[in-house]
Design a protein around this motif. Structure first.
Motif, PDB file in Angstrom:
ATOM      1  N   MET A  34      74.773  45.475  55.974  1.00  0.00           N
ATOM      2  CA  MET A  34      74.939  46.122  56.774  1.00  0.00           C
ATOM      3  C   MET A  34      73.946  47.216  55.400  1.00  0.00           C
ATOM      4  SD  MET A  34      75.365  46.733  59.724  1.00  0.00           S
ATOM      5  CE  MET A  34      75.898  48.662  59.904  1.00  0.00           C
ATOM      6  N   SER A  35      73.302  46.466  54.721  1.00  0.00           N
ATOM      7  CA  SER A  35      72.279  47.634  53.952  1.00  0.00           C
ATOM      8  C   SER A  35      70.931  46.955  53.938  1.00  0.00           C
ATOM      9  CB  SER A  35      72.636  46.789  52.137  1.00  0.00           C
ATOM     10  OG  SER A  35      72.169  45.574  51.838  1.00  0.00           O
ATOM     11  N   PRO A  36      70.800  48.401  53.633  1.00  0.00           N
ATOM     12  CA  PRO A  36      68.748  48.144  53.922  1.00  0.00           C
ATOM     13  C   PRO A  36      67.970  47.082  53.600  1.00  0.00           C
ATOM     14  CG  PRO A  36      68.998  50.158  53.024  1.00  0.00           C
ATOM     15  CD  PRO A  36      70.562  49.566  52.896  1.00  0.00           C
ATOM     16  N   ASP A  37      67.317  46.176  53.893  1.00  0.00           N
ATOM     17  CA  ASP A  37      66.387  44.811  53.945  1.00  0.00           C
ATOM     18  C   ASP A  37      64.901  45.877  53.457  1.00  0.00           C
ATOM     19  OD1 ASP A  37      64.861  42.930  53.638  1.00  0.00           O
ATOM     20  OD2 ASP A  37      64.678  42.177  55.539  1.00  0.00           O
ATOM     21  N   LEU A  38      65.146  45.615  51.994  1.00  0.00           N
ATOM     22  CA  LEU A  38      64.421  46.032  51.098  1.00  0.00           C
ATOM     23  C   LEU A  38      62.983  45.941  51.685  1.00  0.00           C
ATOM     24  CD1 LEU A  38      65.902  46.284  47.280  1.00  0.00           C
ATOM     25  CD2 LEU A  38      65.918  48.210  49.354  1.00  0.00           C
ATOM     26  N   ALA A  39      62.712  44.760  52.115  1.00  0.00           N
ATOM     27  CA  ALA A  39      61.371  44.431  52.042  1.00  0.00           C
ATOM     28  C   ALA A  39      60.870  44.921  53.395  1.00  0.00           C
ATOM     29  CB  ALA A  39      61.237  42.948  52.010  1.00  0.00           C
ATOM     30  N   THR A  40      61.533  45.464  54.420  1.00  0.00           N
ATOM     31  CA  THR A  40      60.749  45.688  55.370  1.00  0.00           C
ATOM     32  C   THR A  40      61.236  47.614  55.077  1.00  0.00           C
ATOM     33  OG1 THR A  40      63.346  45.979  56.448  1.00  0.00           O
ATOM     34  CG2 THR A  40      62.199  44.258  56.223  1.00  0.00           C
ATOM     35  N   VAL A  41      61.726  47.863  54.000  1.00  0.00           N
ATOM     36  CA  VAL A  41      61.481  49.422  54.591  1.00  0.00           C
ATOM     37  C   VAL A  41      60.317  50.245  54.709  1.00  0.00           C
ATOM     38  CG1 VAL A  41      62.292  51.986  52.631  1.00  0.00           C
ATOM     39  CG2 VAL A  41      63.523  49.397  53.250  1.00  0.00           C
ATOM     40  N   ASN A  42      60.594  51.356  55.786  1.00  0.00           N
ATOM     41  CA  ASN A  42      59.164  51.854  55.461  1.00  0.00           C
ATOM     42  C   ASN A  42      59.629  54.050  55.780  1.00  0.00           C
ATOM     43  OD1 ASN A  42      56.673  53.343  56.495  1.00  0.00           O
ATOM     44  ND2 ASN A  42      56.286  51.657  57.904  1.00  0.00           N
TER      45      ASN A  42
END
Length: 943
Positions: free
Chosen positions: A663-671
Motif C-alpha cells: 500500500m505504499s506509493p510505487d515511486l516510479a509511477t508517481v505523478n
C-alpha cells in the motif's frame, strides 16, 4: 551343498556391490534428468538441498530422494512459496534405470510437506506453473516422439505430515489441512485399479463465502475404490469416513469420460446417536467431549444421480435429509444444558435445472439454559425468482453460553432480542411492489461484552438496534467500545435481501462518530514490540496488504472522528465524506489535523486494478518539516532536504500514483505537482555544509530562508523545482534543479556573494583579487543526498574577478575590453540559447506526439478493459444464487477479465514504448544542436 553356499555368497556380494556402485554410477545422470524435467515443464523456481539415490531402501528398485525441496513462484507470485517438502521419494524400476530410456516410477512418498495455494483476485493461480505450449495441438501429436523421460507405473504412494493452505480469493473459498497422513496402494499398470486408501487429518477447516462449514475437524477415512483408468470411472467399495465422531458411508460410482461428470452416489450416517453430529460443533467438541451427556437421535442421508455438464448446463438430481429429534446435551460439571433441540431439513432437486432446488427447514429450535431460539426457512426457484419465507425469534442471554459449554478464557454477557418475519419474491422487491412484501421485525442487542484470552482488548456493544421494513433496514443505533476505541453509528441499508440472494449492489448510508480510534491497538500487537522507531514504521508498512474494496457495495460514510492513532501518527478532528462504489473509495472534503497543522483531502482510491491507484488533491497548512520527515517514509524519498529543515510549510498538491503490494506509493509511477509555501524555514543540508567547507565560510552551512514560495513537480522518478530565490545574510542565490527518488541530486545555485564571504584565499589569489565587491558564483550540486558532490564554475568566477578589478581601476582600456568580452559572450550565448530553444521545441513536439499516442492507447485499453469486465460480469452473473455454479462462473469471469487486462496492458506498453522512443530521439537531436552551437561559440570567441 558347499557349492550352493559359495554361489549364494557370491550373489550376495554382487548384490551388495551393485547396491553401492550403481547409485554412484547413475547419480549424476539421474540428477541431470530430474532437473532437466523440472526446468522443461515448470515456470517456477525449484530447488533441493540434496539428492540421495539408494538400492537398499526399496530393493530391488532405485530409491531417488530429494531432500528439503522448495517450489517458489515467479511473476505476480514472486516471493510466495508454493511448496516446501522435507522429503520427496520416488521408487524407480531398476531395469528402466539401467536401460537409460524411460524411468518407470513405481512408488512415491512425500513427507513433511507444506503447500500454500493462492488464487488471487485476478484469477491467477500460483499452482499454474506448467509451461504452456506454443502449439498445444502439435505437442499432442508429437507426444510419442518427445515423451517424458519418466513413466508412471505406480504400485503405491504415501503422504506423511502433509499440510495445505488453499486460498481461493475470487471463489471466496479457503481450506486448511493440518497433518494429513495418507497411503494408497494399487497396481496402476492394470486397466482397473483396486485402490485401497487410508487417510487421517488432525484438523480440517473449510470456509466458503465467510461461513465455516468445517472448523478444525478431525478426519479418519478408509476408502476403497475400483478405478477404471480407460473409462475413468470410480466405483466405491468398502469405505467409511469419520468427521470427528460422525461416521459416514458412501456407495455408488462417478464416471468422467470427458468434460461431463456422470454419477450415481448415495451416503448416510449409519449411527443415529445425536452425540456424533454434535461433535461437528467446534465449541462443543473442543473440551472434554467424552463427558458430554446427550439424548435424542438424528438421521442424515443423501443422494446425487445424473449428469453434470457445462454445455448444455445440467446438474444431477439430489436429495438431502437431516433431522434432529428432541435432543439434549449437557456437560456434567456445568449448571445448565441445551434442551429441546429439533431440526427438520430437506434440500432437494428433482430436475436437472438448479432452479428446481428447494430448501425447506420448517423447524429449527432449541432452549439454551432457558433462552429460546426458534427459526424456519423455505426457499424455492432460487435461480429465476427466489421465493423466500423466513422466521427468527429469540430472547437470548449471552451469559447462558458459559452455562452450557466450557468457555475457559471467554466471558460473555448481554442480551440479544430478535423477532424477524420475511416472506417475498425477489421480483416484488426488484420492481418495488412493496405491498406484496412481508418484511418486519426488530433486532436489539444490549449490554453485550466479550472478553477473551485470544483478544488483546475487551469488546463492548452497549446497544445495537435495527428495524426491518420492505424498503430498507434502519440502523437506529450502534454504540460500541473496542479496547480504548469507541465507535457510534446510525444509518440505513437498502436492498439487503437482493444483495444476499442475487449478489446485487448493496446501497447504504451511515453516519460514524468516535472520540478515539486506536488503529494500532485494533490491528494487534506488533512483532517488534511497542517501540515506535523509523525502522519499525518501515517494517509495519511492508507488512500491509492491498485493501480490496467490494465492487457490489454503494455506500456513503459521513465520519466525525475526534482522534485517530495510526502507527506513529496522532490525527485529530477527522471529518468528511467517503463514498464506496465499484471497488473505489471517493473522498470529499475530508479534513484532519496532524503534524502541527491541518490537511484537506479530496480524491479517489481505486482498488480494482492489480496495482491499486490513488489520485488525490491535498491542501496542507502549517505542517512541521521535521515531523513530516520523521513520520513518512515517502517524504524521506521525495524530499530528503526536510531531514535538516525547521519551520512549517503548506502545499497544494495533486498526487497520482500506483500502489505497491504493501500500500505504499510505487515511486516510479508517481505523478504530482504543487506549490510549497514555507514560513521561518531554516535548512542545513549536507550539500551546503560541503559548500561552506569549500569556501571556508561556516555561515553558509545553514540557510535561514525565512518565507519561501516555490512550485515543484514529481515525474519520471524525479522531484523538480522551478527556479526560486533565497537570501542568507548578504548572500543571494537562485536555485533550480531536481532530486531523484533514488536520492540522486542535480541542482544549480547561481550565487551573488561578497568577496569577503569567500575565505578560501587560494580561489581569489589566482585571479589577483582578494577583497571588495560581489562575485557571481555558479555552484553545481550532484551526487546523492548522503554524499553530495559540490563544484563551482571557476570560469565564471574568473570573469567576475576581472570585472571587479576593472571597476576598481576605472581604466578606459579595461572598459573597452569588458565591452568586447560582453559582446562576444552575448553572441556566443545567443547561439547556444537558440539551439536550446530549437531543441526544446523538438522535445515539446515529441512529448505532444507521445502524449497523443498514450491517450489513444489508454482509450483503446480502457475500451478493452470495459468490454472484458462486461463479459466477465456476464459470465459471473450466470452463477448467481448457486454456490456450485458460482465457483465455475467466477473463475470463468476472472479469466476473461485477466485476459482483457493483459491485452489492455500490452496496448499501453507499446504506446509508452513508442512515446519514449520519440522523446529520446528528440533529446538526442537537442544535444547535437547544443553541442554544435557550443563549438561554433568557441570559434567565434577565438576570432
Amino acid at each position: 551343498m558347499k557349492r550352493l553356499f559359495q554361489v549364494l555368497g557370491t550373489l550376495i556380494l554382487l548384490v551388495v556391490a551393485a547396491a553401492i556402485i550403481l547409485p554412484i554410477v547413475f547419480k549424476d545422470e539421474i540428477i541431470a534428468r530430474a532437473k532437466e524435467e523440472m526446468n522443461k515443464n515448470l515456470t517456477a523456481t525449484v530447488d533441493f538441498k540434496d539428492i540421495d539415490i539408494s538400492l537398499f531402501r526399496s530393493f530391488p528398485n532405485f530409491a531417488l530422494t530429494l531432500e528439503e525441496t522448495t517450489v517458489d513462484g515467479k511473476g505476480v507470485f514472486e516471493g510466495t512459496r508454493l511448496a516446501e517438502i522435507g522429503s520427496f521419494n520416488v521408487d524407480l524400476n531398476l531395469y528402466s534405470v539401467i536401460s537409460g530410456n524411460t524411468y518407470e516410477i513405481e512408488g512415491i512418498q512425500i513427507k513433511d510437506a507444506t503447500v500454500h495455494v493462492v488464487v488471487d483476485t485476478s484469477g491467477a493461480a500460483n499452482y499454474d506453473i506448467v509451461k504452456a505450449s506454443e502449439e498445444e495441438e502439435e505437442e499432442v501429436e508429437e507426444t510419442t516422439e518427445e515423451s517424458s523421460s519418466f513413466k508412471l507405473n505406480l504400485k503405491g504412494y504415501e503422504l506423511e505430515n502433509f499440510n495445505l493452505i488453499y486460498d481461493d480469493r475470487p471463489g471466496a473459498m479457503a481450506v486448511h489441512i493440518k497433518n494429513l497422513n495418507h497411503t494408497g496402494s494399487g497396481d496402476f499398470t492394470e486397466v482397473v485399479v483396486n485402490l485401497t486408501t487410508k487417510t487421517t487429518i488432525d484438523a480440517l477447516t473449510f470456509d466458503y463465502e465467510g461461513v465455516a462449514y468445517l472448523s478444525k475437524t478431525k478426519v479418519d477415512a478408509d476408502i476403497n475404490v475400483a478405478f477404471d483408468q480407460e473409462a475413468f470411472k470410480i466405483t466405491f467399495q468398502e469405505n467409511k469416513v469419520g468427521l470427528n465422531d460422525l461416521a459416514l458411508k458412501f456407495d455408488g460410482w462417478v464416471l468422467m469420460p470427458q468434460d461431463d461428470i456422470d454419477m450415481d452416489l448415495s451416503f448416510e450416517a449409519p449411527d443415529n446417536n445425536f452425540k456424533s453430529v454434535l461433535s461437528l460443533i467446534p465449541a462443543v467438541y473442543a473440551e472434554d467431549f467424552a463427558s458430554v451427556k446427550t439424548t435424542g437421535d438424528f438421521n442424515l442421508k443423501g443422494m446425487a444421480k445424473g449428469k453434470y455438464s457445462d454445455d448444455p448446463e445440467t446438474y444431477p438430481a439430489f436429495d438431502l435429509v437431516f433431522n434432529i429429534n428432541n435432543a439434549t446435551f449437557r456437560y456434567p460439571d456445568l449448571p445448565a444444558g441445551v434442551d429441546g433441540i429439533n431440526v427438520k431439513a430437506h434440500i432437494f432437486n428433482k430436475t436437472s435445472d438448479l432452479d428446481g432446488m428447494v430448501i425447506d427447514v420448517p423447524t429449527a429450535s432449541a432452549l439454551v439454559a432457558g433462552s429460546p431460539i426458534n427459526a424456519s426457512l423455505n426457499l424455492k426457484t432460487p435461480m429465476s425468482d427466489p421465493q423466500i419465507a423466513m422466521f427468527v425469534k429469540t430472547d437470548f442471554d449471552l451469559a447462558n453460553v458459559a452455562k452450557v459449554v466450557p468457555a475457559s478464557g471467554f466471558d460473555y454477557s448481554g442480551r440479544v432480542k430478535a423477532d424477524l418475519d420475511l416472506a417475498t419474491r425477489m421480483s416484488d422487491i426488484d420492481n418495488e411492489r412493496y405491498e406484496n412484501v412481508k418484511a418486519e421485525g426488530n433486532l436489539l442487542i444490549e449490554g453485550m461484552t466479550l472478553r477473551s484470552d485470544s483478544l488483546p482488548y475487551d469488546v463492548a456493544l452497549s446497544k445495537m438496534e435495527m428495524a426491518f421494513s420492505p424498503q430498507y433496514v434502519d440502523l437506529k443505533a450502534f454504540d460500541s467500545k473496542i479496547g480504548k476505541s469507541d465507535i457510534a453509528a446510525n444509518g440505513r441499508i437498502a436492498n439487503l435481501l437482493s444483495y444476499a440472494l442475487e449478489d446485487q449492489t448493496l446501497k447504504a448510508n451511515f453516519n460514524i462518530t468516535s472520540n478515539l480510534l486506536d488503529l494500532n491497538e485494533l490491528s494487534g500487537p506488533s512483532e517488534e514490540g511497542a517501540e515506535e522507531t523509523a525502522t519499525e514504521t518501515t517494517e509495519a508498512e511492508s507488512a500491509l496488504e492491498v485493501i480490496r474494496l467490494p465492487e457490489n457495495v454503494d455506500a456513503t460514510l459521513t465520519a466525525s472522528l475526534q482522534k485517530v492513532i495510526y502507527d506513529n501518527l496522532e490525527i485529530e478532528r477527522v471529518n468528511g465524506t467517503i463514498a464506496l462504489k465499484d471497488g473505489a473509495a471517493s473522498m470529499t472534503n475530508v479534513n484532519m489535523e496532524m503534524l502541527g497543522g491541518g490537511m484537506q483531502l479530496d480524491g479517489v482510491y481505486d482498488s480494482k486494478p492489480a496495482a491499486p491507484e490513488v489520485d488525490f488533491k491535498m491542501n496542507i497548512k502549517n505542517f512541521s518539516f521535521k515531523e513530516s520527515f520523521e513520520k513518512f517514509v515517502t517524504v524521506q524519498k521525495m524530499a530528503p532536504i526536510m531531514e535538516n529543515t525547521t519551520g512549517t510549510y503548506g502545499t497544494e498538491l495533486n498526487f497520482a500514483s500506483k500502489l505497491n503490494p504493501d500500500m505504499s506509493p510505487d515511486l516510479a509511477t508517481v505523478n504530482a505537482a504543487g506549490k510549497l509555501v514555507a514560513n521561518n524555514m531554516t535548512t542545513s543540508p549536507e550539500a551546503m555544509k560541503k559548500l561552506a567547507d569549500m569556501l571556508k565560510n561556516d555561515k553558509l552551512s545553514t540557510l535561514d530562508l525565512g518565507n519561501v514560495n516555490l512550485s515543484y513537480k514529481i515525474q519520471d522518478g524525479r522531484v523538480s523545482v522551478d527556479p526560486f530565490d533565497i537570501k542568507a545574510g548578504d548572500v543571494t542565490a537562485k536555485v533550480s534543479g531536481s532530486n531523484g527518488l533514488d536520492q540522486t541530486l542535480d541542482y544549480t545555485m547561481d550565487m551573488k556573494i561578497p568577496t569577503s564571504g569567500i575565505k578560501a584565499n587560494a580561489l581569489l589569489e589566482q585571479f589577483g583579487a582578494t577583497s571588495g565587491g560581489k562575485l557571481d558564483l555558479k555552484v553545481l550540486i550532484g551526487g546523492t543526498v548522503q554524499d553530495p558532490k559540490v563544484t563551482t564554475d571557476l570560469g565564471n568566477l574568473a570573469g567576475n574577478v576581472i570585472d571587479n578589478l576593472k571597476d576598481q581601476a576605472k581604466e578606459k582600456v579595461e572598459e573597452v575590453k569588458k565591452e568586447a568580452i560582453d559582446k562576444a559572450n552575448a553572441e556566443a550565448q545567443k547561439l547556444i540559447d537558440e539551439a536550446e530553444k530549437k531543441g526544446d521545441e523538438l522535445i515539446a513536439k515529441a512529448q505532444e506526439a507521445g502524449d497523443k499516442l498514450k491517450a489513444e492507447a489508454k482509450k483503446q485499453a480502457d475500451n478493452i478493459r470495459a468490454e472484458g469486465k462486461k463479459n466477465a460480469q456476464k459470465a459471473r452473473d450466470e452463477g448467481k444464487g448457486n454456490p456450485i455454479k458460482k465457483i465455475a462462473a467466477d473463475k470463468a469471469g476472472d479469466e476473461i477479465e485477466k485476459k482483457a487486462n493483459e491485452a489492455a496492458k500490452k496496448v499501453e506498453d507499446e504506446a509508452n514504448k513508442q512515446a519514449n522512443s520519440l522523446l529520446n530521439e528528440a533529446k538526442k537531436q537537442k544535444e547535437e544542436l547544443v553541442k554544435n552551437a557550443r563549438e561554433e561559440a568557441k570559434i567565434e570567441g577565438g576570432n
